[in-house]
Design a protein around this motif. Sequence first.
Motif, mmCIF file in Angstrom:
data_model
loop_
_atom_site.group_PDB
_atom_site.id
_atom_site.type_symbol
_atom_site.label_atom_id
_atom_site.label_comp_id
_atom_site.label_asym_id
_atom_site.label_seq_id
_atom_site.Cartn_x
_atom_site.Cartn_y
_atom_site.Cartn_z
ATOM 1 N N SER A 181 0.830 -1.206 0.000
ATOM 2 C CA SER A 181 0.000 0.000 0.000
ATOM 3 C C SER A 181 0.862 1.252 0.000
ATOM 4 O O SER A 181 0.620 2.200 -0.763
ATOM 5 C CB SER A 181 -0.917 -0.008 1.226
ATOM 6 N N LYS A 225 -5.942 2.268 1.286
ATOM 7 C CA LYS A 225 -5.663 1.107 0.437
ATOM 8 C C LYS A 225 -5.378 -0.116 1.294
ATOM 9 O O LYS A 225 -5.843 -1.222 0.991
ATOM 10 C CB LYS A 225 -4.472 1.395 -0.480
ATOM 11 N N ALA A 226 -4.619 0.054 2.370
ATOM 12 C CA ALA A 226 -4.254 -1.081 3.218
ATOM 13 C C ALA A 226 -5.492 -1.708 3.866
ATOM 14 O O ALA A 226 -5.647 -2.932 3.884
ATOM 15 C CB ALA A 226 -3.259 -0.636 4.291
#
Length: 362
Positions: A181, A225-226
């Motif tokens: 990410s 995103k993670a």
Amino acid sequence: MTEEVKVYRRHPLSPRLFHPDARALVTRFQKRGHPTYFTGGAVRDLALRVYPRDVDIGTLASDEVISAILGLPSRAPGRVPRVLPDEQTLEIDVFPMRDPPWIAPRDWRARPKSGDPSRDFAESFDFTINGLLYDPAADTLIDYLGGMRDLELRQLRRVGDQHELFRKDPVSILRGVTLASKLGLTLEARTWEGMGRHVGDIATSNPARLGAHVIKLLTCRAAGKAIGLMRELGALPLFFPPAVVELLSTEAGAGPTLRALDGAPKAGLPVAVLFAALLDEPVRRACGRRGAAGRAEIVQAEVAAFAARFRLSARTWSEVRELLTPSEGTHEASAASAASEKKKKRRAGQDARLAFRAIVDT
């Protein structure tokens, strides 16, 4: 299958990219006849044109030689801090390649060896792009793992047998998600498959170690995103209490908080602010259902549910509760009350509350 070693003379690195003190250390080891390289995250990041905040050096010198060159007591960690112009600290770490400290000595002794200690050292890393070796004197990049190909493809690939390694070290799933990410990498297909198969094993991990890696994930400046990747893996219930899982289960719910975390000052946020920010919306929702009069009990219950999953200090959880409990009056305190507050509280506590409000009021 063992990768064929590749030695690159054309590559994106240059000795000038590394801090002069780090280069000088490598030279001191090499002049004494000990093969020594830059490795790990610094090589990876500089190849991607990201400036690192720590530099790893691997050497085939003995522990005694490392200690002597660094002027440290025997067996002391080979860490040399340097202050950068922006007042940040650069950590220069020197590792013995014959005994990498991130693998337990008994496990390292039990691992089959290739006869090439440099290859064995490279294969001790978790992901291929971390195991590159750069020799600044020869200006060559040595790749035992296919890491350069993965950098060119902008993908993250696990070293060795995906399933065996993720089973033995399930927390590396979190590390992989955070790294991919942060650097904008895709997860190689077999690596992603291995993560999905073994993500449930994370529940058996040491709570303190797990908490440390969740904090790194939330502060990687790509938390949205993670968390999205962890959502796809079905991993959120392994880390977070139900109310936070509900918040993070959709992009619409998670987005505002995570974008605010990613936009926080680079100096970093206190740990209490991170967890309070995740709990703020669940606490508001619960207060909406049960009434604001019961806020103290709601805060206590939600913090207790979080604390059961992460082994953080009692002081940290106390700070989380304080952040979630509004000060008397409105958030926009008058100048007189603010001056009084300064006398009662330490500056650190004030900064934490300001940071918290900046996130949740975004």
